[in-house]
Design a protein around this motif. Structure first.
Motif, PDB file in Angstrom:
ATOM      1  N   SER A 158       0.861  -1.232   0.001  1.00 53.52           N
ATOM      2  CA  SER A 158      -0.063  -0.124  -0.005  1.00 53.52           C
ATOM      3  C   SER A 158       0.893   1.201   0.112  1.00 53.52           C
ATOM      4  CB  SER A 158      -0.952   0.083   1.242  1.00 53.52           C
ATOM      5  OG  SER A 158       0.009   0.000   2.589  1.00 53.52           O
ATOM      6  N   GLY A 170      -2.985  -0.849  -2.905  1.00 59.13           N
ATOM      7  CA  GLY A 170      -1.903  -0.857  -4.124  1.00 59.13           C
ATOM      8  C   GLY A 170      -2.207  -2.452  -5.020  1.00 59.13           C
ATOM      9  N   HIS A 208      -2.039   2.632  -7.179  1.00 62.83           N
ATOM     10  CA  HIS A 208      -2.569   2.882  -5.931  1.00 62.83           C
ATOM     11  C   HIS A 208      -4.075   3.414  -6.100  1.00 62.83           C
ATOM     12  CE1 HIS A 208       1.450   2.453  -4.706  1.00 62.83           C
ATOM     13  NE2 HIS A 208       0.949   1.760  -4.032  1.00 62.83           N
TER      14      HIS A 208
END
Length: 328
Positions: A217, A240, A260
């Protein structure tokens, strides 16, 4: 074969080819307009779904074609939720046409799909931006029923998109079935997303095939978009996705993009693009609202030297004269 017979056969073959071409170009809605089928407008058939991740959009010629069949693969069954979340992000993009954010989405689970990966979770999809009240979930008993529902749904104007989720490689599903789905999407101008769990890559009529895997992430930020932007140590930021373009009729294939998802802006971004956007937003805010001025160190007011009381009485403060008399 005699020359006359060969010429007759060639003429018949040419005539059949012309008839097939005419049938494929004919719009089903011309004969069934009252039944709710739609040929889609030319603008809808040419529309692209821009994700916001610049490098990814450039590789796919500007965006994902809406009037097309798009495959989203998860290599492992445990990543089925990841693929479903990525599909929810695509259906929630802020820059999408109005119908994609307004009309219901039909999510079809082929036999055994929901038993392995679970039914799409309303709160989870809402976190990605897809409102649960817009989701229609169908779980047919057979694969033939699932394909029939997907084909009929793909050409109706009452749905924003059709999602067909499958597990593995079924013998009854191949190139011919994907051609039919792609043709329905092309006619109606509505996207068809084919989610494949732990399936091997095989021939398909999809113009775009994406293999989605997990990615770290993005950093969790506080005061994002300002000059005081800071990362939260150990914080979990935007999710992500490691997206590999496995098949791409509009451009190069083989590249993997780390994307993301910003659930507030409902757009994808990359790490560099996100930092650049934050710096740009901070500069714009400073120019529009003024400049932050830092005061010199030291006491700005004599009151800063006084002790700050807590929830109880301040023991450092002297007792007020006459308090005992007042209490009496």
């Amino acid at each position: 074969m005699a020359p006359e017979s060969r010429a007759t056969a060639q003429a018949a073959l040419l005539s059949l080819r012309r008839q097939i071409a005419a049938i494929e170009k004919a719009a089903p809605a011309d004969a069934n307009a009252a039944a709710g089928w739609s040929t889609g407008r030319a603008a809808d058939r040419d529309a692209l779904l821009v994700t916001g991740a610049g490098d990814f959009d450039r590789d796919i010629a500007g965006g994902i074609a809406l009037a097309a069949l798009t495959e989203i693969h998860a290599s492992q069954a445990r990543d089925a939720g990841l693929a479903a979340g990525f599909a929810a992000c695509l259906l929630s993009l802020a820059g999408a046409p109005a119908f994609l954010g307004r009309d219901p989405v039909l999510w079809i689970g082929a036999p055994g799909t929901f038993a392995e990966a679970g039914v799409p979770h309303g709160r989870g999809l809402a976190a990605f931006g897809l409102a649960p009240e817009r989701l229609l979930i169908v779980e047919p008993r057979t694969l033939a029923d699932a394909l029939w529902i997907a084909e009929e749904a793909a050409r109706t104007r009452g749905l924003a998109a059709t999602v067909l989720e499958m597990r593995g490689n079924a013998k009854a599903f191949g190139l011919r079935e994907t051609r039919r789905l792609a043709r329905r999407a092309q006619i109606s101008g509505r996207p068809v997303l084919l989610l494949r769990q732990s399936a091997a890559i095989e021939a398909s009529a999809a113009c775009l095939r994406l293999v989605v895997g997990p990615a770290p992430s993005a950093p969790a930020l506080v005061l994002a978009g300002t000059a005081h932007e800071r990362a939260v140590p150990g914080g979990i930021g935007p999710p992500g996705f490691a997206v590999t373009i496995e098949k791409n009729k509009a451009g190069p294939a083989g590249r993997t993009h780390i994307m993301h998802w910003n659930s507030h802006e409902r757009s994808f971004f990359t790490g560099q693009a996100g930092r650049a956007r934050a710096r740009s937003a901070a500069g714009t805010a400073g120019a529009a609202r003024g400049t932050v001025v830092g005061f010199p160190r030291g006491a700005a007011h004599p009151g800063t030297e006084l002790p700050l009381p807590g929830d109880g009485p301040d023991s450092a403060r002297p007792a007020r004269k006459g308090m005992a008399a007042d209490g009496a």
